[in-house]
Design an enzyme around this catalytic site. Sequence first.
Site, PDB file in Angstrom:
ATOM      1  N   LYS A 106       0.857  -1.191   0.000  1.00 38.45           N
ATOM      2  CA  LYS A 106       0.000   0.000   0.000  1.00 38.45           C
ATOM      3  C   LYS A 106       0.882   1.227   0.000  1.00 38.45           C
ATOM      4  CE  LYS A 106      -4.514   0.799   0.231  1.00 38.45           C
ATOM      5  NZ  LYS A 106      -5.607  -0.079  -0.210  1.00 38.45           N
TER       6      LYS A 106
HETATM    7  P1  NAD Z   1     -13.654   7.733  -2.404  1.00 38.30           P
HETATM    8  O1  NAD Z   1     -12.660   8.815  -2.202  1.00 38.30           O
HETATM    9  O2  NAD Z   1     -14.204   7.499  -3.771  1.00 38.30           O
HETATM   10  O3  NAD Z   1     -14.917   7.964  -1.429  1.00 38.30           O
HETATM   11  C1  NAD Z   1     -14.811   8.174  -0.064  1.00 38.30           C
HETATM   12  C2  NAD Z   1     -16.165   8.681   0.431  1.00 38.30           C
HETATM   13  O4  NAD Z   1     -16.159   8.774   1.850  1.00 38.30           O
HETATM   14  C3  NAD Z   1     -16.509  10.095  -0.084  1.00 38.30           C
HETATM   15  O5  NAD Z   1     -17.897  10.142  -0.389  1.00 38.30           O
HETATM   16  C4  NAD Z   1     -16.211  10.981   1.120  1.00 38.30           C
HETATM   17  O6  NAD Z   1     -16.984  12.180   1.146  1.00 38.30           O
HETATM   18  C5  NAD Z   1     -16.639  10.047   2.223  1.00 38.30           C
HETATM   19  N1  NAD Z   1     -16.096  10.411   3.530  1.00 38.30           N
HETATM   20  C6  NAD Z   1     -14.840  10.833   3.846  1.00 38.30           C
HETATM   21  N2  NAD Z   1     -14.776  11.087   5.171  1.00 38.30           N
HETATM   22  C7  NAD Z   1     -15.997  10.786   5.676  1.00 38.30           C
HETATM   23  C8  NAD Z   1     -16.565  10.839   6.966  1.00 38.30           C
HETATM   24  N3  NAD Z   1     -15.843  11.252   8.017  1.00 38.30           N
HETATM   25  N4  NAD Z   1     -17.846  10.447   7.123  1.00 38.30           N
HETATM   26  C9  NAD Z   1     -18.572  10.038   6.064  1.00 38.30           C
HETATM   27  N5  NAD Z   1     -18.110   9.976   4.826  1.00 38.30           N
HETATM   28  C10 NAD Z   1     -16.835  10.356   4.640  1.00 38.30           C
HETATM   29  O7  NAD Z   1     -12.980   6.429  -1.792  1.00 38.30           O
HETATM   30  P2  NAD Z   1     -13.368   4.908  -2.092  1.00 38.30           P
HETATM   31  O8  NAD Z   1     -12.513   4.428  -3.178  1.00 38.30           O
HETATM   32  O9  NAD Z   1     -14.854   4.775  -2.196  1.00 38.30           O
HETATM   33  O10 NAD Z   1     -12.847   4.236  -0.744  1.00 38.30           O
HETATM   34  C11 NAD Z   1     -13.661   4.174   0.434  1.00 38.30           C
HETATM   35  C12 NAD Z   1     -13.145   3.052   1.300  1.00 38.30           C
HETATM   36  O11 NAD Z   1     -13.188   1.846   0.566  1.00 38.30           O
HETATM   37  C13 NAD Z   1     -11.687   3.221   1.770  1.00 38.30           C
HETATM   38  O12 NAD Z   1     -11.553   2.641   3.044  1.00 38.30           O
HETATM   39  C14 NAD Z   1     -10.920   2.400   0.753  1.00 38.30           C
HETATM   40  O13 NAD Z   1      -9.659   1.961   1.265  1.00 38.30           O
HETATM   41  C15 NAD Z   1     -11.901   1.258   0.561  1.00 38.30           C
HETATM   42  N6  NAD Z   1     -11.677   0.515  -0.681  1.00 38.30           N
HETATM   43  C16 NAD Z   1     -11.834   1.087  -1.901  1.00 38.30           C
HETATM   44  C17 NAD Z   1     -11.581   0.331  -3.042  1.00 38.30           C
HETATM   45  C18 NAD Z   1     -11.793   0.881  -4.434  1.00 38.30           C
HETATM   46  O14 NAD Z   1     -11.606   0.119  -5.407  1.00 38.30           O
HETATM   47  N7  NAD Z   1     -12.218   2.107  -4.597  1.00 38.30           N
HETATM   48  C19 NAD Z   1     -11.166  -1.008  -2.934  1.00 38.30           C
HETATM   49  C20 NAD Z   1     -11.036  -1.564  -1.669  1.00 38.30           C
HETATM   50  C21 NAD Z   1     -11.295  -0.789  -0.543  1.00 38.30           C
END
Ligand code: NAD
Length: 418
Positions: A106
Site C-alpha cells: 500500500k
Molecule cells: P472515495 O474517495 O471514492 O470515497 C470516499 C467517500 O467517503 C466520499 O464520499 C467521502 O466524502 C466520504 N467520507 C470521507 N470522510 C468521511 C466521513 N468522516 N464520514 C462520512 N463519509 C466520509 O474512496 P473509495 O474508493 O470509495 O474508498 C472508500 C473506502 O473503501 C476506503 O476505506 C478504501 O480503502 C476502501 N476501498 C476502496 C476500493 C476501491 O476500489 N475504490 C477497494 C477496496 C477498498
Amino acid sequence: MSDQANPFESLQEQVDDASAYLDASDDVVNRLKHPERVLETNLSVEMDDGSVEVFKAFRSEFNGDRGPYKGGIRYHPNVSRDEVKALSGWMVYKCAIVGIPYGGGKGGIIIDPDDYSEGELERITRSFAKELRPFIGEDKDIPAPDVNTGQREMNWIKDTYETLENTTEPGVITGKALDSGGSEGRVEATGRSTMLTAREAFDYLGRDMEGASVAVQGYGNAGWIAAKLIDELGANVVSVSDSSGAIYREDGFDPRDVKDHKNETGSVSGYPGAQEEFSNRDLLTLDVDLLVPAALENAIDGDLATDVQADVIVEAANGPLTPDADDVFAETDTYVFPDILANAGGVTVSYFEWVQNRQRFYWSEERVNDELETIIVSAFDDLIEAYEENDVPTMRQAAYVVAIQRVVDAYEESGNWP
Ligand code: NAD
C-alpha cells in the site's frame, strides 16, 4: 470518526486473535505482523507559481509469500506510516482469502488533493512514480487506486514507469482507464463484492434482502456502487452520507439520483428527496437491517458500537471498525462481515486486469462480473466453513484464519531465505 485507534495496532491485534485457530507456530505468525519493508520519501515538486513544495510519501511492502505485492495508493492529509503499513497488511490477507496470487502492499502521499491544480497533481504523481520505479513492476509490486486516486493517477504512473523503463508494461499498475489497458468492470468491482457479500450473508442468516433497510456511510466509489447494486437486489437504501453529513428517507432513495445530485453539487447534502439530514454518527446508529461503512477506517469505535442497532454490518471500507468495536459486536447479535472479503472485488478485478494485460487479450464486462461472483461466493463459503468448523467467535476471525493459514502454508512450502 474516532482517531483513537492506531490502524497498524488494530491489524496486529486481528492477527493475534486469529492465531489461536491456526496450524502455525508463534514465530511464523509473528512474521505476519510486520511489513517486509517501507519506503519513505520526500517529493520536491514545483508548484504552478514557481515555488517548490515537499510532500511525504510512503510505500509499504508487507508480505510477498503468495506473489507480487499488491495494493492501492491513497492521497489524503491523514496518510501516515502506520496507516500505510496497516493497509498493506490487510491487502495480504485480502488477496489470500479470495485466493488470488498476490502479497500485499500500500502507498500514500500526505496531501489534500483539493488544494492543488491538475498540473500540480500530475507532477506530484510522476515524482512519486519516479521514486517507486525501482520497487514496482508487474512481477514485483503492482499499485492501484485508493482514496482520492483513480484512473487518471494510474495512467500517469504507468506512463512515467514505461517512459523511464523504455518499455510497455501495462501490468505494472491496475485501475487504469480502458484505453490505457484497464479492465471492464473495474470501477464497479469493489461495490459489487460488497453487494455479493451482503447477498450471501443475508442468505446464510436466513434474512430477506427484498425490502431490507440499508444505510451506507461514504458515497464515493465503494459506497455509491454498493448502494446501487444492493438497491437492485430489492433492498431499501434509507440513508447515505459523505463527509458533508447524512441524508435519510424512510421509503428509500434511488441511489442513482442521489449520485447525480452529488455529481452536480459536490455532496449528498441538500438532496431534494431527503426527509431528514443528520450527522454521520446518526447514520451509523440507525435501526437498519444492513449497515455498510464505506468511508475511512475507525468509523466505529467501542463507544459508538454500543449504540449501533444494525443487524448486519458489511464493511466496504478498509478497517472501519476498531478492535474495541469488534469486541462489542462479538457479544451482541450484530454480524460483521469483514472488509478483507467484502471489498476484495477491487483487487480481484485488478488481478483480472493484470492477467489481461499480460495476455494482451481483453475480456467482456459480463465475463469479468461472472468470474468475480465465482471468486467472492467461493471465498464466502470458505469463511463460513472456518467459522462453523473451528467454532471461531466472529466472521472476521474466521476470515483471518482462512487467509493467514494460506500465507503460512505458502511460506512453509517455500522455506526461509536468510
Ligand atoms: P472515495 O474517495 O471514492 O470515497 C470516499 C467517500 O467517503 C466520499 O464520499 C467521502 O466524502 C466520504 N467520507 C470521507 N470522510 C468521511 C466521513 N468522516 N464520514 C462520512 N463519509 C466520509 O474512496 P473509495 O474508493 O470509495 O474508498 C472508500 C473506502 O473503501 C476506503 O476505506 C478504501 O480503502 C476502501 N476501498 C476502496 C476500493 C476501491 O476500489 N475504490 C477497494 C477496496 C477498498
